[in-house]
Design a protein around this motif. Structure first.
Motif: not given
Length: 193
Positions: A141-146, A151-153, A159-161
């Motif tokens: 999941i972190d890989r995809v967000m990055h 990415y949100f810690r 954020k609304p993306l």
């Protein structure tokens, strides 16, 4: 007569100020979101959908169908319900064509969002076929967000993306809460509908 003349002078002096204010951006219709076009490399990770089925994310997102992606979580009470309502409204507006559009929600809370929770969430929003809610390992999941620069810690600070994959493979990044008509317009602008 003197009173009328002083009112007229005041009006003439104040008129330019009114014209400047009327033309200023602060008086214009508010922009509800920011749109940019980006290039992202979708990581080749395996995630799990709401039915417990393993899904290769890269294949799902690069299938040739119009695709939208957002990052949400099932217990969210702020941004996520608004983003999900946008997906619901888009599916309604598309009617029978809704299955031609791939909507993907990826949890940012994989520790709590298992397939059962994801399925219940989609049922709450009356999701139709074509909308998948994915979970996986924290690492994936972190890989995809990055990869999507999303990415949100802390899930409480997300954020609304929304991301729409364009026909040329680029991604339209929409930052902010968008109405269903704006969402549909963005799909059309991208040449996807």
């Amino acid at each position: 007569m003197k009173r009328h003349l002083s009112r007229l002078i005041c009006l003439l002096l104040f008129l330019p100020v009114l014209m400047v204010c009327a033309a200023s951006p602060a008086m214009a219709a508010p922009v509800t979101y920011k749109r940019t076009v980006e290039k992202y490399q979708v990581p080749d990770v395996i995630l799990t959908n709401q039915f417990g089925k393993k899904v290769r994310l890269k294949t799902l997102l690069e299938s040739g169908r119009p695709v939208a992606v957002d990052f949400i979580y099932a217990t969210c009470t702020t941004i996520c319900p608004v983003l999900s309502a946008g997906y619901t409204n888009l599916q309604r507006k598309l009617g029978a064509d809704s299955a031609k559009v791939q909507l993907v929600s990826i949890t940012i809370d994989p520790e709590n969002d298992n397939p059962k929770v994801l399925k219940e969430y989609l049922q709450r929003y009356q999701a139709k076929p074509g909308w998948d809610f994915l979970t996986g390992s924290r690492k994936d999941i972190d890989r995809v967000m990055h990869a999507f620069d999303a990415y949100f810690r802390d899930k409480m600070d997300h954020k609304p993306l929304t991301f729409i994959r364009g026909v040329d493979g680029s991604w339209i990044r929409l930052y902010g809460l968008i109405s269903s008509s704006e969402f549909l317009a963005e799909y059309k602008k991208a040449g996807l509908l």
